[in-house]
Design a protein around this motif. Structure first.
Motif, PDB file in Angstrom:
ATOM      1  N   GLY A  12       0.701  -1.266  -0.004  1.00 15.81           N
ATOM      2  CA  GLY A  12       0.045  -0.067  -0.112  1.00 15.81           C
ATOM      3  C   GLY A  12       0.773   1.098   0.018  1.00 15.81           C
ATOM      4  N   ASP A  13       0.056   2.400  -0.182  1.00 24.18           N
ATOM      5  CA  ASP A  13       0.774   3.744  -0.179  1.00 24.18           C
ATOM      6  C   ASP A  13       1.775   3.769  -1.270  1.00 24.18           C
ATOM      7  OD1 ASP A  13      -1.069   4.653   1.712  1.00 24.18           O
ATOM      8  OD2 ASP A  13       0.350   4.589   3.398  1.00 24.18           O
ATOM      9  N   VAL A  14       1.445   3.404  -2.425  1.00 29.17           N
ATOM     10  CA  VAL A  14       2.050   3.366  -3.570  1.00 29.17           C
ATOM     11  C   VAL A  14       2.179   4.990  -4.363  1.00 29.17           C
ATOM     12  CG1 VAL A  14       2.440   0.976  -4.275  1.00 29.17           C
ATOM     13  CG2 VAL A  14       0.646   2.463  -5.358  1.00 29.17           C
ATOM     14  N   ILE A  15       1.099   5.703  -3.897  1.00 26.86           N
ATOM     15  CA  ILE A  15       0.805   6.831  -4.192  1.00 26.86           C
ATOM     16  C   ILE A  15       1.058   7.810  -2.863  1.00 26.86           C
ATOM     17  CG2 ILE A  15      -0.232   6.487  -6.386  1.00 26.86           C
ATOM     18  CD1 ILE A  15      -2.824   7.125  -4.927  1.00 26.86           C
ATOM     19  N   GLY A  16       0.821   9.304  -3.026  1.00 28.11           N
ATOM     20  CA  GLY A  16       0.771   9.967  -1.819  1.00 28.11           C
ATOM     21  C   GLY A  16      -0.194  11.123  -1.847  1.00 28.11           C
ATOM     22  N   ASP A  17       0.076  12.004  -0.945  1.00 28.73           N
ATOM     23  CA  ASP A  17      -0.876  13.238  -1.029  1.00 28.73           C
ATOM     24  C   ASP A  17      -1.039  13.911  -2.102  1.00 28.73           C
ATOM     25  OD1 ASP A  17       1.213  14.335   0.220  1.00 28.73           O
ATOM     26  OD2 ASP A  17       0.202  15.307   1.793  1.00 28.73           O
ATOM     27  N   THR A  18       0.274  14.353  -2.585  1.00 36.42           N
ATOM     28  CA  THR A  18       0.441  15.130  -3.848  1.00 36.42           C
ATOM     29  C   THR A  18       0.110  14.391  -5.078  1.00 36.42           C
ATOM     30  OG1 THR A  18       2.773  14.803  -3.914  1.00 36.42           O
ATOM     31  CG2 THR A  18       1.893  16.555  -2.490  1.00 36.42           C
ATOM     32  N   SER A  19      -0.383  13.099  -4.925  1.00 37.09           N
ATOM     33  CA  SER A  19      -0.445  12.333  -6.022  1.00 37.09           C
ATOM     34  C   SER A  19      -1.830  12.801  -6.777  1.00 37.09           C
ATOM     35  CB  SER A  19      -0.305  10.987  -6.001  1.00 37.09           C
ATOM     36  OG  SER A  19       0.707  10.738  -5.237  1.00 37.09           O
ATOM     37  N   VAL A  20      -1.770  12.454  -8.130  1.00 37.59           N
ATOM     38  CA  VAL A  20      -3.050  12.823  -9.030  1.00 37.59           C
ATOM     39  C   VAL A  20      -3.095  11.521  -9.831  1.00 37.59           C
ATOM     40  CG1 VAL A  20      -4.024  14.323 -10.902  1.00 37.59           C
ATOM     41  CG2 VAL A  20      -2.825  15.312  -8.945  1.00 37.59           C
ATOM     42  N   GLU A  21      -4.373  10.880  -9.833  1.00 36.96           N
ATOM     43  CA  GLU A  21      -4.118   9.648 -10.500  1.00 36.96           C
ATOM     44  C   GLU A  21      -3.696   9.477 -11.870  1.00 36.96           C
ATOM     45  OE1 GLU A  21      -8.033   7.050 -12.253  1.00 36.96           O
ATOM     46  OE2 GLU A  21      -8.299   8.038 -10.495  1.00 36.96           O
ATOM     47  N   ARG A  23      -1.558  11.288 -13.470  1.00 38.25           N
ATOM     48  CA  ARG A  23      -0.029  11.445 -13.143  1.00 38.25           C
ATOM     49  C   ARG A  23       0.947  10.226 -12.704  1.00 38.25           C
ATOM     50  NH1 ARG A  23       1.213  16.296 -10.184  1.00 38.25           N
ATOM     51  NH2 ARG A  23       1.154  14.967  -8.468  1.00 38.25           N
ATOM     52  N   VAL A  24       0.199   9.763 -11.769  1.00 36.62           N
ATOM     53  CA  VAL A  24       0.924   8.796 -10.833  1.00 36.62           C
ATOM     54  C   VAL A  24       0.516   7.431 -11.271  1.00 36.62           C
ATOM     55  CG1 VAL A  24       1.183   7.975  -8.414  1.00 36.62           C
ATOM     56  CG2 VAL A  24       1.184  10.427  -8.914  1.00 36.62           C
ATOM     57  N   GLN A  29       1.940   1.619 -12.975  1.00 40.02           N
ATOM     58  CA  GLN A  29       1.671   0.437 -13.920  1.00 40.02           C
ATOM     59  C   GLN A  29       3.189   0.095 -14.437  1.00 40.02           C
ATOM     60  OE1 GLN A  29      -0.427   1.982 -17.420  1.00 40.02           O
ATOM     61  NE2 GLN A  29      -1.055  -0.132 -17.812  1.00 40.02           N
ATOM     62  N   GLU A  30       3.921   1.072 -14.709  1.00 41.90           N
ATOM     63  CA  GLU A  30       5.402   0.781 -15.305  1.00 41.90           C
ATOM     64  C   GLU A  30       6.172  -0.078 -14.148  1.00 41.90           C
ATOM     65  OE1 GLU A  30       9.270   3.363 -16.583  1.00 41.90           O
ATOM     66  OE2 GLU A  30       7.505   4.323 -16.649  1.00 41.90           O
ATOM     67  N   GLY A  46      -3.196   0.755   0.376  1.00 42.43           N
ATOM     68  CA  GLY A  46      -3.136   1.848   1.625  1.00 42.43           C
ATOM     69  C   GLY A  46      -3.990   2.934   1.487  1.00 42.43           C
ATOM     70  N   ASN A  47      -3.967   3.538   2.670  1.00 40.44           N
ATOM     71  CA  ASN A  47      -5.263   4.758   2.536  1.00 40.44           C
ATOM     72  C   ASN A  47      -4.923   5.674   1.493  1.00 40.44           C
ATOM     73  OD1 ASN A  47      -2.478   5.445   3.979  1.00 40.44           O
ATOM     74  ND2 ASN A  47      -3.500   7.387   4.708  1.00 40.44           N
ATOM     75  N   TRP A  48      -3.910   5.848   0.855  1.00 40.93           N
ATOM     76  CA  TRP A  48      -3.673   6.769  -0.297  1.00 40.93           C
ATOM     77  C   TRP A  48      -4.397   6.135  -1.580  1.00 40.93           C
ATOM     78  CZ3 TRP A  48      -3.527  11.580   1.136  1.00 40.93           C
ATOM     79  CH2 TRP A  48      -2.502  11.996   2.233  1.00 40.93           C
ATOM     80  N   GLU A  49      -4.549   4.857  -1.654  1.00 38.62           N
ATOM     81  CA  GLU A  49      -5.300   4.311  -2.768  1.00 38.62           C
ATOM     82  C   GLU A  49      -6.702   4.505  -2.575  1.00 38.62           C
ATOM     83  OE1 GLU A  49      -1.154   3.068  -2.755  1.00 38.62           O
ATOM     84  OE2 GLU A  49      -2.356   2.586  -1.540  1.00 38.62           O
ATOM     85  N   LEU A  50      -6.991   4.503  -1.308  1.00 39.47           N
ATOM     86  CA  LEU A  50      -8.715   4.628  -1.057  1.00 39.47           C
ATOM     87  C   LEU A  50      -9.009   5.902  -1.391  1.00 39.47           C
ATOM     88  CD1 LEU A  50      -9.078   2.700   2.203  1.00 39.47           C
ATOM     89  CD2 LEU A  50     -10.034   2.006   0.068  1.00 39.47           C
ATOM     90  N   TRP A  51      -8.001   7.048  -0.971  1.00 40.92           N
ATOM     91  CA  TRP A  51      -8.410   8.433  -1.497  1.00 40.92           C
ATOM     92  C   TRP A  51      -8.340   8.890  -2.663  1.00 40.92           C
ATOM     93  CZ3 TRP A  51      -5.160   9.712   3.608  1.00 40.92           C
ATOM     94  CH2 TRP A  51      -5.823   9.389   4.532  1.00 40.92           C
ATOM     95  N   HIS A  52      -7.408   8.244  -3.372  1.00 40.95           N
ATOM     96  CA  HIS A  52      -7.139   8.707  -4.997  1.00 40.95           C
ATOM     97  C   HIS A  52      -7.365   7.287  -5.651  1.00 40.95           C
ATOM     98  CE1 HIS A  52      -5.930  12.620  -3.628  1.00 40.95           C
ATOM     99  NE2 HIS A  52      -5.409  12.089  -2.720  1.00 40.95           N
ATOM    100  N   PRO A  53      -8.285   6.521  -5.797  1.00 40.57           N
ATOM    101  CA  PRO A  53      -8.324   5.227  -6.542  1.00 40.57           C
ATOM    102  C   PRO A  53      -8.178   5.261  -7.873  1.00 40.57           C
ATOM    103  CG  PRO A  53     -10.632   5.851  -5.842  1.00 40.57           C
ATOM    104  CD  PRO A  53      -9.641   7.093  -5.145  1.00 40.57           C
ATOM    105  N   VAL A  54      -7.659   4.502  -8.485  1.00 46.01           N
ATOM    106  CA  VAL A  54      -7.620   4.022  -9.972  1.00 46.01           C
ATOM    107  C   VAL A  54      -8.962   3.571 -10.108  1.00 46.01           C
ATOM    108  CG1 VAL A  54      -6.396   1.964  -9.827  1.00 46.01           C
ATOM    109  CG2 VAL A  54      -5.953   3.384 -11.965  1.00 46.01           C
ATOM    110  N   GLY A  55      -9.340   3.695 -11.547  1.00 49.33           N
ATOM    111  CA  GLY A  55     -10.512   3.129 -11.853  1.00 49.33           C
ATOM    112  C   GLY A  55     -10.608   1.785 -12.073  1.00 49.33           C
TER     113      GLY A  55
END
Length: 89
Positions: A12-21, A23-24, A29-30, A46-55
């Motif tokens: 979890g938390d592969v993205i962070g609070d400044t992330s935009v789906e 862009r990140v 994926q890569e 992680g909690n960030w994936e919940l707050w900024h989920p990928v479709g």
């Protein structure tokens, strides 16, 4: 790749609070397309994936050779299981 792991679990938390789906997640994926392990690659939110989920997240992770575990488990070998639990939110 040099380490040759048997199993990879992204916890979890592969993205962070400044992330935009938009862009990140291409970077996620890569990365996930690059990592390989004979017993599989698993992802737990992680909690960030919940707050900024990928479709369509299950399909997203599957498309890169990883499996998302949300309140579920997989038997990896006769003597080993991996479980992914969702965030309390």
């Amino acid at each position: 790749a040099d380490e040759k792991p048997d199993l990879i679990v992204v916890t979890g938390d592969v993205i962070g609070d400044t992330s935009v789906e938009a862009r990140v997640y291409p970077r996620v994926q890569e990365f996930l397309q690059y990592v390989k392990a004979p017993l599989g690659v698993y992802v737990v939110r992680g909690n960030w994936e919940l707050w900024h989920p990928v479709g369509n997240e299950k399909a997203f992770y599957k498309s890169v050779g990883a499996e998302l575990l949300v309140n579920e488990s997989r038997q990896i070998r006769d003597d080993f299981w991996v479980a992914g639990f969702d965030d309390a939110f």
